[in-house]
Design a protein around this motif. Structure first.
Motif, PDB file in Angstrom:
ATOM      1  N   ALA A  61     -58.574 -35.104  -0.160  1.00 33.30           N
ATOM      2  CA  ALA A  61     -57.565 -34.232   0.441  1.00 33.30           C
ATOM      3  C   ALA A  61     -58.241 -32.906   0.771  1.00 33.30           C
ATOM      4  N   ALA A  62     -58.873 -32.856   1.933  1.00 34.64           N
ATOM      5  CA  ALA A  62     -59.724 -31.734   2.318  1.00 34.64           C
ATOM      6  C   ALA A  62     -58.945 -30.664   3.077  1.00 34.64           C
ATOM      7  N   ASN A  63     -59.630 -29.553   3.381  1.00 33.05           N
ATOM      8  CA  ASN A  63     -59.077 -28.513   4.241  1.00 33.05           C
ATOM      9  C   ASN A  63     -59.875 -28.464   5.539  1.00 33.05           C
ATOM     10  N   ASN A  64     -59.456 -27.635   6.475  1.00 36.18           N
ATOM     11  CA  ASN A  64     -60.100 -27.599   7.785  1.00 36.18           C
ATOM     12  C   ASN A  64     -61.586 -27.261   7.745  1.00 36.18           C
ATOM     13  N   ILE A 113     -64.451 -39.839   2.583  1.00 36.12           N
ATOM     14  CA  ILE A 113     -63.754 -39.580   3.837  1.00 36.12           C
ATOM     15  C   ILE A 113     -62.866 -38.365   3.604  1.00 36.12           C
ATOM     16  N   HIS A 114     -63.146 -37.297   4.339  1.00 39.16           N
ATOM     17  CA  HIS A 114     -62.441 -36.037   4.156  1.00 39.16           C
ATOM     18  C   HIS A 114     -61.289 -35.961   5.158  1.00 39.16           C
ATOM     19  N   ALA A 115     -60.063 -36.134   4.677  1.00 35.03           N
ATOM     20  CA  ALA A 115     -58.885 -36.123   5.543  1.00 35.03           C
ATOM     21  C   ALA A 115     -58.154 -34.791   5.394  1.00 35.03           C
ATOM     22  N   VAL A 116     -57.815 -34.185   6.518  1.00 36.75           N
ATOM     23  CA  VAL A 116     -57.152 -32.880   6.505  1.00 36.75           C
ATOM     24  C   VAL A 116     -55.672 -33.071   6.817  1.00 36.75           C
ATOM     25  N   GLY A 117     -54.874 -33.067   5.772  1.00 38.37           N
ATOM     26  CA  GLY A 117     -53.443 -33.244   5.946  1.00 38.37           C
ATOM     27  C   GLY A 117     -52.757 -31.969   6.383  1.00 38.37           C
ATOM     28  N   PRO A 118     -51.516 -32.079   6.855  1.00 38.97           N
ATOM     29  CA  PRO A 118     -50.769 -30.910   7.321  1.00 38.97           C
ATOM     30  C   PRO A 118     -50.132 -30.134   6.178  1.00 38.97           C
TER      31      PRO A 118
END
Length: 266
Positions: A61-64, A113-118
């Motif tokens: 759960a990454a950031n931008n 896998i670094h996913a950037v959620g809203p």
């Protein structure tokens, strides 16, 4: 805590047979989902430290910025070691609703896998849903592209980003189900979903039913008694610790921030 191989994480099928799961109820039988043995046999549930899972890929759960942060993001960066941050610096960040893939370094998995959620905004619910679905879809696409057969998700956007778990779970369900039903769906052998930090017990019941989960009474019968006994014994050994709910106290990598951009893949 010892490393947990993907094979030791119980599948939905096994959890139903062991009566550890029960289905959600529906007002009308007409809206009840059709059971899917294929999905139940490939989807597992996890509760604990994602950095200890021996799978092909874990979803952060990454950031931008992709430079680390608090919570799961910070824990993954610390466990992977400084080489992960060094690689992430070369990726030029990531758009909200998308994901990028790196090596795992000191983690027991092969890829991160670094996913950037809203950041959840009830006034722009459709946009939030689109971005969250994009995280799951892109993560699965990247897993397949990198020859990953197993993948473990963290509960994207349900922590400090404020996405309510009961709103996030159906979005994740729909995105994952559509991918599994697509042309690349059979390339993933096991997918692990979180059961804490966002996806609480009731949300889990919704997940199982929408994904084709079957009731404890009418669940799939074991192929044979010996196999069932072995699976039950393996399941009983899995006792993952609870996920920490507090933020790390150390001065870790850059804090989370958002910037509106279009979807991006790597």
């Amino acid at each position: 805590m010892a490393v947990i191989p993907a094979a030791e994480i119980p599948t939905v099928s096994l959890l139903y047979r062991l009566k550890k799961l029960t289905p959600a109820t529906f007002d009308s039988p007409a809206v009840a989902p059709k059971p899917s043995q294929s999905f139940n046999d490939r989807i597992g549930l996890i509760r604990g430290d994602i950095t200890k899972l021996e799978v092909d890929a874990i979803v952060n759960a990454a950031n931008n910025s992709l430079l680390g942060g608090g919570g799961v993001d910070g824990a993954i960066h610390r466990a992977a070691g400084p080489k992960l941050l060094k690689e992430c610096r070369k990726l030029d960040g990531c758009d909200t609703g998308s994901a990028k893939c790196t090596a795992a370094y000191e983690l027991p998995c092969k890829k991160v896998i670094h996913a950037v959620g809203p950041v959840y905004n009830s006034q722009f619910k459709e946009e939030s849903e689109e971005d969250l679905a994009g995280c799951y879809t892109t993560s699965l696409e990247l897993a397949v592209r990198n020859n990953c057969k197993s993948i473990a998700f963290s509960a994207l956007s349900t922590g400090v980003y404020g996405y309510p778990s009961h709103d996030a779970a159906p979005v994740a369900i729909k995105a994952v189900k559509e991918f599994l039903e697509g042309e690349d769906g059979d390339k993933l052998e096991k997918m692990l979903m979180p059961t804490t930090t966002g996806y609480q017990l009731e949300a889990e019941g919704e997940w199982e039913d929408i994904e084709g989960g079957e009731s404890a009474e009418n669940g799939p019968a074991p192929a044979d008694a010996k196999k069932y006994a072995e699976e039950e014994a393996e399941a009983s050994k899995v006792e993952l610790p609870e996920v920490p709910t507090g933020e790390p106290a150390d001065d870790g990598p850059a804090a989370k921030k958002q910037k509106p951009n279009s979807d991006e893949k790597s």
